[in-house]
Design a protein around this motif. Structure first.
Motif, PDB file in Angstrom:
ATOM      1  N   LYS A  96      18.842   3.580  18.850  1.00 38.41           N
ATOM      2  CA  LYS A  96      19.209   2.263  18.336  1.00 38.41           C
ATOM      3  C   LYS A  96      19.857   1.407  19.419  1.00 38.41           C
ATOM      4  CE  LYS A  96      18.133   1.523  14.016  1.00 38.41           C
ATOM      5  NZ  LYS A  96      17.394   0.313  13.600  1.00 38.41           N
ATOM      6  N   ASP A 166      13.750   6.143   9.639  1.00 41.80           N
ATOM      7  CA  ASP A 166      13.816   5.133   8.581  1.00 41.80           C
ATOM      8  C   ASP A 166      14.583   5.638   7.364  1.00 41.80           C
ATOM      9  OD1 ASP A 166      12.437   3.321  10.084  1.00 41.80           O
ATOM     10  OD2 ASP A 166      10.543   3.476   8.987  1.00 41.80           O
ATOM     11  N   GLU A 169      18.216   4.589   6.964  1.00 42.12           N
ATOM     12  CA  GLU A 169      18.452   3.233   6.467  1.00 42.12           C
ATOM     13  C   GLU A 169      18.068   3.084   5.008  1.00 42.12           C
ATOM     14  OE1 GLU A 169      17.056  -1.379   7.436  1.00 42.12           O
ATOM     15  OE2 GLU A 169      16.425   0.283   8.722  1.00 42.12           O
ATOM     16  N   GLU A 170      17.067   3.823   4.559  1.00 45.09           N
ATOM     17  CA  GLU A 170      16.487   3.561   3.251  1.00 45.09           C
ATOM     18  C   GLU A 170      16.855   4.570   2.170  1.00 45.09           C
ATOM     19  OE1 GLU A 170      12.371   3.523   4.165  1.00 45.09           O
ATOM     20  OE2 GLU A 170      12.469   1.685   5.393  1.00 45.09           O
ATOM     21  N   GLY A 252      25.043  -1.975  13.094  1.00 39.89           N
ATOM     22  CA  GLY A 252      24.345  -1.513  11.902  1.00 39.89           C
ATOM     23  C   GLY A 252      24.004  -0.040  11.960  1.00 39.89           C
ATOM     24  N   SER A 253      23.734   0.487  13.157  1.00 43.37           N
ATOM     25  CA  SER A 253      23.415   1.915  13.269  1.00 43.37           C
ATOM     26  C   SER A 253      24.601   2.772  12.855  1.00 43.37           C
ATOM     27  CB  SER A 253      22.981   2.249  14.695  1.00 43.37           C
ATOM     28  OG  SER A 253      24.058   2.080  15.627  1.00 43.37           O
ATOM     29  N   MET A 256      24.831   2.540   9.011  1.00 41.54           N
ATOM     30  CA  MET A 256      23.789   3.322   8.335  1.00 41.54           C
ATOM     31  C   MET A 256      24.218   4.778   8.158  1.00 41.54           C
ATOM     32  SD  MET A 256      20.288   1.986  10.130  1.00 41.54           S
ATOM     33  CE  MET A 256      19.981   0.237  10.349  1.00 41.54           C
ATOM     34  N   GLU A 259      27.042   4.991   5.728  1.00 41.97           N
ATOM     35  CA  GLU A 259      26.687   4.391   4.426  1.00 41.97           C
ATOM     36  C   GLU A 259      27.764   3.405   3.969  1.00 41.97           C
ATOM     37  OE1 GLU A 259      23.660   7.077   1.978  1.00 41.97           O
ATOM     38  OE2 GLU A 259      25.668   7.932   1.972  1.00 41.97           O
ATOM     39  N   TYR A 263      24.764  -0.878   3.878  1.00 45.62           N
ATOM     40  CA  TYR A 263      23.984   0.353   3.741  1.00 45.62           C
ATOM     41  C   TYR A 263      24.607   1.346   2.766  1.00 45.62           C
ATOM     42  CZ  TYR A 263      21.820  -1.732   7.790  1.00 45.62           C
ATOM     43  OH  TYR A 263      21.182  -2.611   8.632  1.00 45.62           O
ATOM     44  N   LYS A 268      21.121   0.232  -0.796  1.00 44.40           N
ATOM     45  CA  LYS A 268      19.828   0.828  -0.458  1.00 44.40           C
ATOM     46  C   LYS A 268      18.900   0.805  -1.663  1.00 44.40           C
ATOM     47  CE  LYS A 268      21.386   4.067   3.130  1.00 44.40           C
ATOM     48  NZ  LYS A 268      21.533   5.487   3.487  1.00 44.40           N
TER      49      LYS A 268
END
Length: 328
Positions: A96, A166, A169-170, A252-253, A256, A259, A263, A268
């Protein structure tokens, strides 16, 4: 509650500082700090000494406890929980950080892509260069498409490189022992850089209007000077946005993996539900920008679509969050 949290909690209940606990155990303060941030684990002898010192069993110290709140959160409808190992977390953060520099540059290229077209068209019209307006416009468009194509290539390449992560993040995740402490320490070390780049980026975006107004003040209604001011405006905005995006991607990393902020598990879930809406929104913004720009040939003003779209996206997010809460 994990070992790191228990050591912190018991030490504070005893009214000890990290230095005092370290002295009683015959270790350095840095060792205690690493234990409490879950970056390292004390050996068995130190665990036994702490059990005597704090008046608790070694089983209590070594056995991780899951609270009711933790269980409830894990068992939500957020989907299956995936565990992020310490090695995965390090690889993710490294990737990242590397991608933040290139992706932010690609964003800047998209903003600055119109500069050659605006400058060359104005220069031809003012007679500064000895080419026809049609040829300079064609050359400017070629530069524009080449810059945008380069930016898209960067987005695609780094999208593919980060695809394996991914799920961080998701999806709903749990971090292995030591990950949370590592991420929090790296985030704390990054705070000064994040603040500096964000503030500098915002300042550059604000100051970007100075060349435009300065050209009007110094040269009056001179169209070529005004276009040069627009070019400088776009370049300053591109530089500012690059700093902001780079800082945001790296920050943001951390969020993530922890959480937090955008995030959280709830956010999410909401993104999985409303993701297509955002995709359609930004596709519409791109179409509006390109259609307006090509039909009006006013690249010096159509850039305003992007800040307006950014504000609109925030409004859209608020509306969708309200809809989501009402439907629960």
């Amino acid at each position: 509650m994990i070992l790191a949290d228990k050591i912190t909690d018991l030490r504070k209940k005893q009214g000890m500082s990290q230095e005092e606990l370290a002295e009683k155990l015959g270790v350095s303060r840095q060792s205690v700090s690493k234990w409490e941030s879950a970056q390292a684990t004390p050996d068995l002898n130190r665990v036994i000494e702490m059990s005597r010192l704090f008046g608790v069993s070694t089983d209590y110290l070594l056995k991780d406890e899951e609270t009711a709140a933790d269980t409830a959160e894990t068992d939500t409808a957020a989907g299956p929980v995936r565990v992020v190992s310490l090695a995965d977390a390090r690889s993710f953060l490294t990737l990242k950080r590397a991608s933040a520099k290139r992706v932010s540059l690609a964003v800047a290229l998209c903003i600055a892509a119109a500069v050659p077209l605006v400058f060359l068209s104005a220069a031809a019209e003012a007679g500064v260069i000895g080419l026809s307006e049609d040829r300079t416009a064609a050359f400017g468009l070629i530069c524009l498409f080449l810059l945008v194509a380069a930016a898209v290539a960067v987005f695609v390449v780094y999208g593919l490189k980060t695809k394996e992560y991914d799920y961080i993040e998701e999806e709903t995740i749990e971090t292995a022992y030591g990950v949370s402490g590592l991420v929090k320490e790296m985030r704390a070390a990054y705070v000064p850089t994040h603040t500096r780049d964000t503030v500098l980026g915002v300042v550059l975006c604000v100051l970007a209007t100075v060349p435009l107004f300065g050209s009007a003040l110094l040269f009056g209604d001179n169209d070529f000077a005004a276009c040069c001011g627009v070019c400088l405006l776009l370049l300053l905005v591109a530089a500012g946005v690059r700093l902001i995006v780079q800082a945001a991607v790296i920050w943001g990393s951390f969020q993530m993996l922890l959480e937090e902020e955008d995030y959280t598990r709830e956010n999410k879930r909401r993104r999985r539900r409303f993701g297509p809406v955002y995709g359609i929104y930004w596709l519409a913004a791109v179409l509006v920008y390109l259609t307006w720009s090509f039909l009006s040939d006013s690249w010096d003003t159509t850039w305003i679509v992007w800040p307006i779209a950014g504000v609109g996206c925030a409004v859209l997010a608020g509306v969708l969050a309200l809809v989501d809460r009402r439907e629960k």
